[in-house]
Design a protein around this motif. Sequence first.
Motif, short mmCIF file in Angstrom:
data_model
loop_
_atom_site.label_atom_id
_atom_site.label_comp_id
_atom_site.label_asym_id
_atom_site.label_seq_id
_atom_site.Cartn_x
_atom_site.Cartn_y
_atom_site.Cartn_z
N GLY A 1 0.68 -1.24 -0.01
CA GLY A 1 -0.11 0.21 -0.14
C GLY A 1 0.65 1.65 0.36
O GLY A 1 0.26 2.32 0.43
N TYR A 2 1.88 1.31 -0.15
CA TYR A 2 3.37 2.35 -0.02
C TYR A 2 3.68 2.92 -0.98
O TYR A 2 4.32 3.93 -1.25
CB TYR A 2 4.51 1.75 0.51
CG TYR A 2 3.97 1.59 1.94
CD1 TYR A 2 2.81 1.52 2.81
CD2 TYR A 2 5.03 0.59 2.37
CE1 TYR A 2 2.59 0.90 3.88
CE2 TYR A 2 4.20 -0.05 3.87
CZ TYR A 2 3.50 -0.37 4.20
OH TYR A 2 3.53 -1.01 5.26
N SER A 3 2.82 2.96 -2.54
CA SER A 3 3.50 2.90 -4.18
C SER A 3 3.00 4.66 -3.74
O SER A 3 2.12 5.06 -3.09
CB SER A 3 2.53 2.19 -5.25
OG SER A 3 1.50 2.81 -4.89
N GLY A 4 3.68 5.11 -5.03
CA GLY A 4 3.15 6.35 -4.95
C GLY A 4 3.76 7.53 -4.35
O GLY A 4 3.53 9.24 -4.73
N GLU A 5 5.21 7.52 -3.84
CA GLU A 5 5.41 8.33 -3.61
C GLU A 5 6.72 9.06 -4.59
O GLU A 5 8.12 9.02 -3.92
CB GLU A 5 6.82 7.40 -2.39
CG GLU A 5 5.69 7.55 -0.78
CD GLU A 5 5.00 9.06 -0.58
OE1 GLU A 5 5.73 9.54 0.17
OE2 GLU A 5 4.20 8.55 -0.56
N ASN A 6 6.74 9.42 -5.71
CA ASN A 6 7.36 9.49 -6.54
C ASN A 6 8.15 11.51 -6.20
O ASN A 6 9.12 11.78 -6.87
CB ASN A 6 6.63 9.79 -7.87
CG ASN A 6 6.74 8.12 -8.06
OD1 ASN A 6 5.50 7.88 -8.47
ND2 ASN A 6 6.77 7.44 -8.73
N GLY A 7 7.50 11.91 -5.49
CA GLY A 7 8.09 13.01 -5.04
C GLY A 7 9.34 12.64 -4.50
O GLY A 7 9.58 14.21 -4.19
N HIS A 8 9.12 12.05 -3.23
CA HIS A 8 10.49 11.46 -2.66
C HIS A 8 11.76 10.93 -3.48
O HIS A 8 12.51 9.85 -3.05
CB HIS A 8 10.20 10.86 -2.07
CG HIS A 8 9.90 12.15 -0.82
ND1 HIS A 8 10.43 13.35 -0.46
CD2 HIS A 8 8.76 11.96 -0.23
CE1 HIS A 8 8.98 13.88 0.58
NE2 HIS A 8 8.15 12.76 0.93
N THR A 9 11.65 11.06 -5.47
CA THR A 9 12.90 10.52 -6.05
C THR A 9 13.00 11.26 -5.98
O THR A 9 13.41 12.45 -6.22
CB THR A 9 11.95 9.99 -7.12
OG1 THR A 9 11.03 10.53 -7.47
CG2 THR A 9 10.67 8.02 -6.75
N THR A 10 14.63 10.86 -5.84
CA THR A 10 16.14 11.89 -6.50
C THR A 10 15.78 12.22 -8.07
O THR A 10 15.62 11.65 -8.59
CB THR A 10 16.86 11.16 -6.04
OG1 THR A 10 17.17 10.88 -4.79
CG2 THR A 10 18.53 12.05 -6.22
N ILE A 11 16.20 13.24 -8.42
CA ILE A 11 16.14 13.80 -9.39
C ILE A 11 17.63 14.96 -9.54
O ILE A 11 18.15 15.32 -10.70
CB ILE A 11 15.58 15.16 -9.83
CG1 ILE A 11 15.04 15.92 -8.53
CG2 ILE A 11 14.32 13.89 -9.41
CD1 ILE A 11 13.99 17.16 -9.29
N ILE A 12 18.38 15.26 -8.91
CA ILE A 12 19.77 16.08 -8.33
C ILE A 12 20.68 15.63 -7.31
O ILE A 12 19.95 15.67 -5.76
CB ILE A 12 19.68 17.76 -8.11
CG1 ILE A 12 18.55 18.08 -9.36
CG2 ILE A 12 20.98 18.06 -7.83
CD1 ILE A 12 18.97 19.54 -8.95
N VAL A 13 20.88 14.78 -7.77
CA VAL A 13 22.82 13.95 -6.45
C VAL A 13 22.92 14.88 -5.58
O VAL A 13 23.25 16.03 -6.09
CB VAL A 13 23.36 13.31 -6.99
CG1 VAL A 13 24.46 12.90 -5.59
CG2 VAL A 13 22.86 11.93 -7.93
#
Length: 399
Positions: A237-249
């Motif tokens: 039930g924890y999908s969708g946390e794309n806001g916390h994927t890294t786009i800048i190291v």
Amino acid sequence: MSKHPTTWNNQMIKRMNKEMVLNQVMESAPLSRADIVQQLGLNKGTVSSLVNELIEEDLIHESGTGESSGGRRPVMLLFNEHAGYAIGIDIGVNYILGVVTNLAGGIVHEKLKKTRDLSVHQLTSLVSATIRYLMEQVPPSKYGVIGIGIGVPGIVDTAGKVLIAPNLKWQDVDLKRILEKEFQCPIFIENEANAGAYGEKRFGAGRNSHSMIYVSIGIGIGSGVILNDELYRGSNGYSGENGHTTIIVDGKECTCGSRGCWEAYSSEFALLQSAEQHEHLAGASLEDLITLADAGNPAALELFQTLGTYIGIGIANLIKTYNPEQVIIGNRIRQAEHLIRNPVMEAVHSSSLPFQRAGLQINFSELSTYSAAAGVSAFAIEGFLKFSQRPLAGPGFPV
């Protein structure tokens, strides 16, 4: 003593058939009993019996007559969307939006309350007060309030506990248990972005898509994913946390504790933080910045250009991962569509390949800020109308 298996099976088949008949009326009304027989392949006697039950339970009603193909004119059936009402609550970082909807998802009353830096107890108390207020606004009906849905900007487990909501500063808040102590009806707790995705799928811009991603952009960012017409929640039930994927190291620090998250560059919070770097924009709200940009303020226009670019980069990542038919951008940033649409599209095109974009639609929410509230209301309605998943009837509820 348990029921005989044959009796149980017969009851379950009847419930499933009854659900099918009701759904057919909801989707295709006005239609006749003969139409249902033809469309569902059930025999005439079964359909007649189930329709009579649904009329007795006030979920459908007869209305006038249709065209005759020879013989008596058929009596037409309609869904009674006013047999009961659901309450949907969207808990935002700086607001609570509550709606009362009929069984077709139509909003009949709403309440918006701005909030700021409230404790868990203060915020949950305000949610309870909002629900009590909305209950007082519910029109008279056979079933009254049939359920309450709550959307939360955080990770929610299958038992209705909010495991973590960084922007609310919540951790391990058993919201379902808290509300069940006060309200004697089914409670549904869902991640806000999942709820928004479902709201757009049922009532908004995603009605015709089988696979879509709803990107909720407010103070934070979340995404809800619809695959093959079903909400995808992940194994736990924890999908969708794309806001916390890294786009800048090693980029900007995010509220989750990591660095370089998409949310740190593409959210309303990120926009407001950037505005603080400009003396004449410091302290401005999203609405203030939109007004300034519309008036031609160069700094405000540049902020939205940058924001749209980062939003587009994140959406390109989602497109590469899920290959959806549609991406819908919603929540509060929907107000700035005219300012960010072009940079979003430019970034998507420059960050993805043509075959990845083939057939793709990128739209902004039709429901604006109501997506999540409408979505959790829909969960409550569907829970009420799914006879096949109700082991025992609740007080006054149909089986």
